[in-house]
Write a protein that holds these residues in place. Structure first.
Motif, PDB file in Angstrom:
ATOM      1  N   HIS A  38      20.741-100.106  15.432  1.00  0.00           N
ATOM      2  CA  HIS A  38      19.368 -99.577  15.493  1.00  0.00           C
ATOM      3  C   HIS A  38      18.510-100.359  16.481  1.00  0.00           C
ATOM      4  CE1 HIS A  38      19.291-102.771  12.475  1.00  0.00           C
ATOM      5  NE2 HIS A  38      17.991-102.896  12.685  1.00  0.00           N
ATOM      6  N   ASN A  39      18.775-101.670  16.621  1.00  0.00           N
ATOM      7  CA  ASN A  39      18.014-102.453  17.600  1.00  0.00           C
ATOM      8  C   ASN A  39      18.298-101.971  19.020  1.00  0.00           C
ATOM      9  OD1 ASN A  39      18.954-104.798  15.339  1.00  0.00           O
ATOM     10  ND2 ASN A  39      16.774-104.652  15.798  1.00  0.00           N
ATOM     11  N   TRP A  40      19.567-101.730  19.322  1.00  0.00           N
ATOM     12  CA  TRP A  40      19.919-101.184  20.637  1.00  0.00           C
ATOM     13  C   TRP A  40      19.264 -99.810  20.818  1.00  0.00           C
ATOM     14  CZ3 TRP A  40      23.272-103.667  24.192  1.00  0.00           C
ATOM     15  CH2 TRP A  40      23.887-104.836  23.727  1.00  0.00           C
ATOM     16  N   PHE A  41      19.232 -99.026  19.735  1.00  0.00           N
ATOM     17  CA  PHE A  41      18.641 -97.691  19.819  1.00  0.00           C
ATOM     18  C   PHE A  41      17.153 -97.747  20.133  1.00  0.00           C
ATOM     19  CE2 PHE A  41      16.268 -94.290  17.673  1.00  0.00           C
ATOM     20  CZ  PHE A  41      16.779 -93.182  18.338  1.00  0.00           C
ATOM     21  N   TYR A  42      16.435 -98.703  19.540  1.00  0.00           N
ATOM     22  CA  TYR A  42      15.002 -98.811  19.828  1.00  0.00           C
ATOM     23  C   TYR A  42      14.766 -98.986  21.331  1.00  0.00           C
ATOM     24  CZ  TYR A  42      14.173 -99.623  14.807  1.00  0.00           C
ATOM     25  OH  TYR A  42      14.095 -99.498  13.442  1.00  0.00           O
TER      26      TYR A  42
END
Length: 519
Positions: free
Chosen positions: A453-457
């Protein structure tokens, strides 16, 4: 058999005193096997106060050490951090023009059988969604907009309904840790290391300028970029990231608040500049500001002028200070009887606030791999491999912010987007994420600092999404996705309504620290 009875830490600051207090708590609890811990720091070397923002991991570390959370507010200028707001990274525009995105700490939840990331993309590729993901899919950006605390007034120490980090004065944090360490039995020596004595085990002793000799079974190098023990004495090679992470300097200058006593932001602001980026952090009585830049494209004077322009209307507290950063890592962080922590081991530029986290992680991992007998190799080799892998992963995560930018307006941004060579791993991930959304199995590491999810942000904020949308979308009715995001909107509204302002919460905790009994 115990691996050592005496430990010397060379260097103070956040790294040295975090190591001293953490290891005193972890290794000094059994009086039958006492471990003597001595910390040597020079009065001539000041702590580098670049890293005034932290990741949520620091909460558990400080809880373990036994630091009351209120003391962070009473003695280290702390405020709370919901995440980072990036401005101008995508196209070089400003916040008013919509060139911004958020990297919060909260994790997208599953609803109607799918993550809110998938629901958002389902609506977006159908032309039914215009808002950025973080404005509809997670909670903390709503708290950021409202300058609200992630903690409620009644939240217990180090706990909250949602994850959070800190903004704080790193020098004052080191002082807080120092006092706790000395109180718990750490021996504090003020002096400058002038000579390092070696033997077959690695380091035998260090001699100070005043002639004092300090021998130990094990040494921890917290001497900063100079890496006196690991780099200079033991000559462990250094692997530079300078050809891919181009920012190698920072100029920092604290400034006064425009409106003392006014609202405090509960997030870090990172604004892209011509040759790097500036940070802007609200502490209780001042702002921490600075410009991280590439000296290849920007002189120190130009950097100082850029920071001054960003701070126009704010009164500076002291003179700007230029910091030279050595970006990269030593190929081994643990060599013979010496462990390097913090800047002595390696450094990833401060974009995602990983500096203090890497100290915490290294300490915890080292205790896990501490062998029963001195000189054991297998545990040391495994530790070194894990730490090297972690640094390389963080390198790729930070690099992502730059290389997917649409900016081509300055030599700095053209170098990042047209010249910098990506690692094989990052190339493979970006190729994969052109076809699907990030998921946990893409990362495939149990110790990853940043999850899918961090990469997605970052990817969604920079509009670097799967070229043909999500393959799951044809199977998700749009009304299901609307219902899932409507549920998030209710949670966002409730969080804002229930949470105090950042200023209110900081004042409460500062008062609690002032009124607490002292031992």
């Amino acid at each position: 058999m115990i691996p050592f009875k005496s430990l010397v830490i060379v260097g103070g600051g956040t790294a040295g005193w975090l190591a001293a207090t953490y290891l005193q708590r972890a290794l000094g609890a059994n009086p039958a096997h006492p471990v003597s811990i001595t910390l040597i720091e020079s009065e001539d070397i000041s702590s580098i106060g670049v890293g005034e923002a932290t990741l949520p991991s620091l909460r558990q570390t400080l809880r373990t050490i036994g630091i009351p959370e209120a003391d962070l507010f009473g003695r280290a200028e702390a405020t709370l951090k919901n995440g980072i707001r990036f401005v101008g990274w995508r196209e070089g525009g400003d916040e008013a023009a919509g060139d911004r995105y958020d990297h919060p700490f909260d994790t997208p939840i599953a609803a109607e059988g799918y993550s809110t990331m998938t629901h958002w993309l389902n609506l977006k590729q159908r032309g039914l969604m215009q808002q950025p993901f973080t404005e509809v899919g997670v909670v903390q950006p709503a708290l950021m907009d409202a300058m609200r605390s992630p903690k409620l007034m009644a939240s217990p120490a180090y706990d909250a309904p949602i994850s959070y980090g800190y903004h704080l004065d790193a020098v004052l944090l080191a002082h807080l840790l120092r006092d706790a360490g000395i109180r718990n039995g750490v021996r504090h020596v003020v002096g400058t290391v002038e000579q390092v004595e070696l033997n077959e085990a690695g380091i035998a002793a260090v001699r100070l300028k005043d002639g004092a000799r300090h021998a130990a079974d094990f040494f921890i190098d917290c001497s900063g970029f100079s890496s006196l023990l690991l780099g200079k004495a033991l000559q462990v090679p250094f692997q530079s990231y300078g050809d891919t992470l181009l920012c190698d300097r920072a100029v920092a200058c604290p400034v006064e608040h425009e409106n003392p006593g006014g609202a405090l932001r509960s997030y870090t602001v990172s604004t892209a500049q011509k040759s790097g980026w500036t940070w802007d952090i609200d502490l209780q009585s001042r702002k921490g500001t600075g410009y991280v830049y590439a000296s290849r494209f920007c002189s120190d004077d130009e950097a100082a002028a850029t920071l001054a322009a960003c701070n126009a209307g704010r009164k500076a507290i002291g003179e700007p200070r230029v910091l030279r950063m050595r970006v990269g890592r030593h190929v081994r962080a643990w060599e013979k009887n010496c462990l390097a922590l913090g800047l002595s081991s390696g450094f990833i530029e401060p974009l995602e606030s990983t500096g203090i986290y890497l100290i915490e992680h290294a300490l915890q991992l080292w205790l896990d791999y501490l062998p029963v007998r001195p000189g054991a190799q297998a545990a040391r080799e495994c530790y070194n491999g894990l730490m090297a892998d972690l640094y390389d992963e963080l390198h790729d995560f930070v690099l992502l912010h730059y290389v997917i930018s649409q900016r081509r307006d300055t030599p700095f941004w053209r170098a990042y987007t047209e010249e910098v060579k990506l690692s094989d791993r990052l190339q493979a991930l970006l190729a994969l994420w052109r076809e699907k959304l990030p998921s946990a199995t893409d990362i495939n590491r149990h110790l990853s600092t940043f999850g899918a999810h961090n990469w997605f942000y970052i990817l969604s904020g920079m509009r670097h999404l799967p070229e043909h949308g999500s393959a799951q979308s044809p199977f998700i009715p749009p009304e299901h996705s609307r219902a899932a995001l409507a549920r998030i909107e209710k949670i966002r509204a409730a969080a804002v309504a229930q949470s105090p302002s950042m200023r209110e919460y900081a004042q409460k905790m500062h008062a609690a620290a002032a009124n607490a009994p002292r031992s």
